[in-house]
Design an enzyme around this catalytic site. Structure first.
Site, short mmCIF file in Angstrom:
data_model
loop_
_atom_site.label_atom_id
_atom_site.label_comp_id
_atom_site.label_asym_id
_atom_site.label_seq_id
_atom_site.Cartn_x
_atom_site.Cartn_y
_atom_site.Cartn_z
N LYS A 154 0.86 -1.19 0.00
CA LYS A 154 0.00 0.00 0.00
C LYS A 154 0.90 1.24 0.00
O LYS A 154 1.79 1.36 0.85
CB LYS A 154 -0.90 -0.01 1.24
N ASP A 178 -0.30 -0.47 -4.60
CA ASP A 178 -1.66 0.08 -4.63
C ASP A 178 -1.62 1.48 -4.02
O ASP A 178 -1.39 1.63 -2.82
CB ASP A 178 -2.60 -0.82 -3.81
N GLU A 204 -1.91 -0.53 -8.85
CA GLU A 204 -3.36 -0.50 -8.66
C GLU A 204 -3.80 0.93 -8.34
O GLU A 204 -3.20 1.60 -7.50
CB GLU A 204 -3.73 -1.46 -7.53
N ASP A 229 -9.31 -0.11 -9.30
CA ASP A 229 -10.02 -0.61 -8.12
C ASP A 229 -11.14 0.38 -7.79
O ASP A 229 -12.31 0.12 -8.12
CB ASP A 229 -9.04 -0.78 -6.94
N LYS A 251 -14.25 -6.05 -6.43
CA LYS A 251 -14.53 -6.38 -5.03
C LYS A 251 -15.98 -6.84 -4.95
O LYS A 251 -16.90 -6.14 -5.39
CB LYS A 251 -14.37 -5.14 -4.14
MG LIG Z 1 -7.04 -1.35 -3.95
#
Ligand SMILES: [Mg+2]
Length: 336
Positions: A154, A178, A204, A229, A251
């Site tokens: 992240k 991401d 991402e 995303d 998701k």
């Molecule tokens: Mg993500």
């Protein structure tokens, strides 16, 4: 058929920080569909970014209770269509119910869910393990705590390249990054060549979800593939991401469950895009549901249950990124 709710407070092993959120406790709702001796389970976690609470999921599902309990359905897809008019404003609630329906119907058919879809698990991708934002030292130590073949890192800090350089000194694993919407197009394009050299396979969601002009530029100029995303929430978003991203990270909670996710994966593939499914720090209930989509995916991020101290369920397990299905039929998830 009976609809039951099981809310839980999940204690996270580490404070989970990403570019727009930080938390120690994750609230979640496990939904159960009971039909005779068969019990199907599904799940959706609360999510402040999308305005979802356990209470508003239960309220939404209570509004669909009569439709669910009095209806007669021959498939999870049929149930999804039947309740969608009532649940469309709460895709998380729809997701939990849909997973429970898929689990229940596959169990009633005496099959594991992927088998009931006619899929083979011979070529399943490995799952990554996510390293949340922290000090560089803590990110390195979190990574060393769990040796893994693929890490998703992240980013969205002032030290993004430094973080990846330091992590790379400590592992040969594949990296994914991401940015959770935190970068500008210029940053994404500038960071990509070094990230590629550092063994990152894709970026991402580098930019804000609505930055179409920026994404056009990044898509054309980035040294690394970019995966949507936050820009890919609903079924209708797959088409919009074509020409802006090389793939989509779907998701289940955002799109409304396995039923629409399967359609989104098919559409993304038909457009020549890479397919990925991500998770939302679910227990083994939600994570086990994701596992049955693996044969349809290029990438998967389903480490949610590994981040929780008090998983109230059992289901899939992991062996160095490989997903091992439980012996149970359906999704394989069982509340302890
Ligand atoms: Mg993500």
């Amino acid at each position: 058929m009976q609809l039951l709710f099981h809310p839980f407070d999940l204690h996270l092993k580490h404070t989970f920080t990403i570019a727009h959120d930080s938390r120690d406790i994750q609230k979640t709702l496990v939904v159960e569909l009971r039909d005779g001796d068969f019990r199907g389970f599904g799940e959706a976690t609360a999510n402040p970014y999308y305005g979802i609470t356990v209470d508003n999921m239960m309220d939404a599902l209570a509004g669909a209770r009569v439709l669910v309990e009095k209806g007669r359905f021959s498939s999870a897809e049929e149930l999804w269509d039947h309740v969608h008019p009532v649940l469309q404003s709460n895709s998380f609630a729809q997701c939990a119910l849909d997973e429970a329906a898929h689990d229940l119907f596959a169990k009633q058919n005496g099959q594991k869910l992927y088998k009931s879809w006619g899929l083979s698990i011979d070529r399943n991708p490995l799952t990554n393990f996510t390293i949340g934002i922290d000090t560089v030292e803590k990110m390195v130590s979190k990574m060393k705590e769990l040796p893994w073949p693929i890490y998703k890192i992240k980013l969205g800090t002032d030290d993004d390249l430094k973080i990846v350089r330091e992590l790379r000194k400590n592992t040969d694993a594949i990296f994914r990054v991401d940015a959770n919407c935190a970068w500008t197009a210029e940053q994404a394009i500038a960071f990509a060549p070094e990230l590629k050299q550092l063994g990152v396979e894709f970026i991402e969601q580098p930019l804000a979800a609505d930055d179409t002009a920026g994404m056009k530029k990044v898509f054309a100029e980035s040294a690394l593939p970019v995966i949507a995303d936050e820009s890919c929430i609903l079924e209708s978003d797959v088409k919009k991401c074509h020409g802006l991203f090389h793939g989509v990270n779907i998701k289940l909670t955002k799109c409304g469950g396995l039923t629409p996710a399967k359609r989104m994966i098919a559409e993304a593939r038909s457009l020549g895009m890479k397919t990925m499914v991500g998770c939302m720090t679910e227990t083994s209930v939600g994570i086990s549901a994701i596992a049955h989509l693996l044969p349809l995916l290029d990438y998967v991020d389903m480490d949610g249950s590994l981040l929780i101290r008090n998983d109230p369920a059992s289901g899939v397990t992991f062996d160095f990124g490989k997903v091992i299905y439980s012996a149970e039929n359906g999704t394989g998830a069982v509340l302890k």
